[in-house]
Structure formats: structure tokens, C-alpha cells
Design a protein around this motif. Structure first.
Motif, PDB file in Angstrom:
ATOM      1  N   ALA A 156      47.832  42.921  36.110  1.00 17.88           N
ATOM      2  CA  ALA A 156      46.489  43.094  35.559  1.00 17.88           C
ATOM      3  C   ALA A 156      46.423  42.616  34.110  1.00 17.88           C
ATOM      4  N   VAL A 167      40.157  39.609  35.386  1.00 22.83           N
ATOM      5  CA  VAL A 167      40.610  40.969  35.685  1.00 22.83           C
ATOM      6  C   VAL A 167      40.310  41.861  34.488  1.00 22.83           C
ATOM      7  N   PHE A 203      42.769  48.257  35.910  1.00 22.43           N
ATOM      8  CA  PHE A 203      43.785  48.680  36.863  1.00 22.43           C
ATOM      9  C   PHE A 203      43.342  49.996  37.496  1.00 22.43           C
TER      10      PHE A 203
END
Length: 362
Positions: free
Chosen positions: A167, A175, A178
Motif C-alpha cells: 500500500a 492507493v 490499508f
């Protein structure tokens, strides 16, 4: 102010929505699952797309989180190639945009998509491409949507540190955070403390599934041991709230969650299906909203729950007599709580969400 009676299905669908808790492998189109399964060598319980859609909803409507999670074997099975992952991701964005979603964080577990030989990085990149393609399709249709990835580690496995590092490696390429997911009972978030401490050192964002099928200890660990920015579900925080004759009393943990403005990623329909609550009408979201917790509304798994953001909002309008002000409030809550950079969040709030509701009031 516009009245509740103005909130028809078409009106609600047209309002801008923000979605923080949506699983990529829980939102496939039944037609896509049916089409991809043969080439993936996977046998489905039924082959007809319409029947398959009903099967997913009925199988998920069990009152058990564990049974609910079993349905995912059929979607994950067709998401083992880069081509299929990109397609599923693109269609996800197209479906969300058609539902009026303007910002979404869509989560999935990369470790579940390597059976076909893909590396973790190839999985993330395939989803990234699909999201970009979906955003482009939406723009061509006159809709604007921003979609980002949340990378999930499975709490019953031992790859959380690896996924956390993944991540961080991809955080400038779509991204934004998480997550850990899977059955809560027996798999407390502190089993993955190394991953969360790593993320904190890297100034990275994370949410934790907590307080869905398991109660207050799960929430307490997620916050006080692991440092979660948001609570995935968090519906069981109601166990620390007493509604008595002398009024509502908050326990220490509930008061902390409210005082710190910790976002609750509430998923009403899903919570009913997994047995976390008995009905939408009895869902704690009504009380939590009145108490001014940082409430957000989410879909969780659109395929399994047969739902959408429009359906979730309409259900709350019906159950709790919510009006436009309530929908605006939870939408702004969600955008404030997103893992997108502050300035980008502010643009969506000020230029997209608020003008749309102002037009509804006019």
C-alpha cells in the motif's frame, strides 16, 4: 429546505454520494461472473445471470458473517487474471458513477488474486488501470467520479505487513490506504500490530474492520492498540451506549469515538444480512446520527446485498424519516473522512456536494 417527500428514487440517485466501504469482489455484475466463470474453470451454483444474482443475495442473507463470506469464493475465482481484474474494476466505476457516486474508496485483498500467477504488484496495477478506464467512461457519459484503492490484508492470514508495504509503495499511484478484513472472532486486529505500526511510521492511512460481528473489544483494539483512522462498520459501538429513562449515556469507549470524530463506515443492509442488527428500522445508525457520531453510509458488497448507495439512502429515508439535510450531512461526513488529500476533499465538498444540495433546496 427541501422536504423528505422530494426524495424520490430518481432524485436520490442524482445526488452526489461518497462511498468509503465497498468491496471490489463483492460488487461484480452477475452477468460478468457468469461470463467469466467458464474460462476461469470455475463452476457456479447456477449459470443464468438473473438466477445467479438472486442466489448471491439469498446465500448472503443468512444472519452469519462466516456464511456471508463464503459467497466470495465465486467472485474471487473469476478475478485471477489482469484482464479480468481490469474489467471488474472498470465496471465497478461505471456502476458507481451511474448511481451518483462522485468519490469512492474500493477495497480488495491483493493476496486473494495471485492464484493465476500474478504478482501482488500486477494485481494492484490491473485494478488501477480498470479504475482509470472507468473514470474515463464516466467522463464521456458526463459524470465525474474519483475512485481510489484500499488494499486489504486477510486477518486470518499472515501477510499483513507485506500488504501494508504494498500500500505504501503504491500510495502515489491510486492507493490511499490499508485495511484488514475477514472473520473477526478469533482474529483480533492486534495480530497484525506490526503492519499498523509500520503504516504509522510511514504516515499512511488505514481503516480496520471492527465491531461488525464482534463487539467492543474489537473496536477498542482497533483504536487504542492499532491506531485506526476509521472503523469498518463499527456498528457494535452501540453496546457502549445506554438509552435509559434519564436519557442516553455513553460509555468511555463510545464517548472517545464521538469526541475524536472517528468515522463509522456503517453498512445498513449488510449489517442486517450478517446478523449484526435485526432490521434497517432497528439499525443503530438512527441513534448514532442523532448523537452526532461521525456517521457515514456505505454499501459493503453491492452484489451480495443487492444494494446501491441510492438504495441504502432510500432505506434510511424510509426508516428514520431522513430528509435532504441528513443525506447531505452523511455525505459531507464521508468526504471529510476520506483518505484523499485535504485540498482534493475540499474541492469535492465545496464544488460538487454542496451545490447539488443547494439546488435541491432551491
Amino acid at each position: 429546505m427541501a422536504r423528505r417527500s422530494t426524495l424520490t428514487e430518481d432524485v436520490v440517485r442524482g445526488l452526489p454520494k461518497v462511498l468509503l466501504h465497498d468491496h471490489l469482489d463483492g460488487g461484480l455484475r452477475p452477468e460478468t461472473v457468469a461470463e467469466l466463470a467458464p474460462d476461469a474453470g470455475h463452476t457456479l451454483p447456477v449459470d443464468d445471470p438473473a438466477d445467479l444474482g438472486r442466489w448471491f443475495a439469498e446465500a448472503a442473507d443468512s444472519g452469519s458473517l462466516e456464511r456471508y463470506l463464503e459467497t466470495f469464493q465465486h467472485t474471487v475465482a473469476v478475478m485471477q487474471s489482469a484482464e479480468n481484474l481490469t474489467r471488474v474494476a472498470r465496471e465497478c466505476v461505471e456502476d458507481l458513477a451511474a448511481d451518483g457516486v462522485v468519490y469512492a474508496e474500493v477495497r480488495y485483498a491483493p493476496e486473494q488474486h495471485v492464484d493465476g500467477g500474478l504478482t501482488l504488484d500486477e494485481v494492484v496495477d490491473a485494478v488501477r488501470l480498470g479504475f482509470l478506464e472507468g473514470e474515463a467512461v464516466a467522463r464521456e457519459a458526463g459524470r465525474t467520479i474519483v475512485v481510489r484503492q484500499l488494499l486489504t490484508a486477510m486477518r486470518h492470514q499472515a501477510r499483513s505487513r507485506e500488504i501494508a508495504e504494498l500500500a505504501v509503495a503504491w500510495r502515489d499511484r491510486g492507493v490511499v490506504g490499508f485495511d484488514i478484513a475477514g472473520a473477526e472472532a478469533g482474529y483480533p486486529p492486534t495480530r497484525h500490530l506490526d503492519a499498523f505500526e509500520y503504516l504509522q511510521r510511514e504516515n499512511a492511512h488505514f481503516t480496520i474492520h471492527a465491531g461488525e460481528a464482534f463487539g467492543l473489544p474489537s473496536i477498542w483494539e482497533a483504536l487504542q492498540w492499532c491506531g485506526a483512522d476509521r472503523l469498518g462498520h463499527g456498528v457494535r459501538i452501540v453496546d457502549d451506549i445506554e438509552d435509559g429513562e434519564e436519557g442516553v449515556g455513553l460509555g468511555r469507549l463510545a464517548a472517545y469515538v464521538r469526541d475524536k470524530r472517528i468515522p463509522l463506515e456503517l453498512c445498513p443492509t449488510s449489517n442486517v444480512q450478517t446478523g449484526a442488527v435485526t432490521s434497517i428500522a432497528e439499525h443503530p445508525i438512527g441513534m448514532l446520527a442523532k448523537l452526532r457520531f461521525r456517521v457515514t453510509v456505505n454499501t459493503d458488497n453491492r452484489l451480495m446485498s443487492g444494494t446501491s448507495m441510492t438504495k441504502e439512502m432510500l432505506a434510511l429515508v424510509e426508516a428514520f424519516d431522513w430528509g435532504p439535510a441528513d443525506l447531505r450531512w452523511v455525505t459531507v461526513n464521508a468526504m471529510k473522512s476520506a483518505f484523499l488529500p485535504f485540498d482534493e476533499r475540499l474541492v469535492i465538498i465545496e464544488d460538487v456536494i454542496k451545490p447539488a444540495y443547494a439546488e435541491l433546496d432551491a
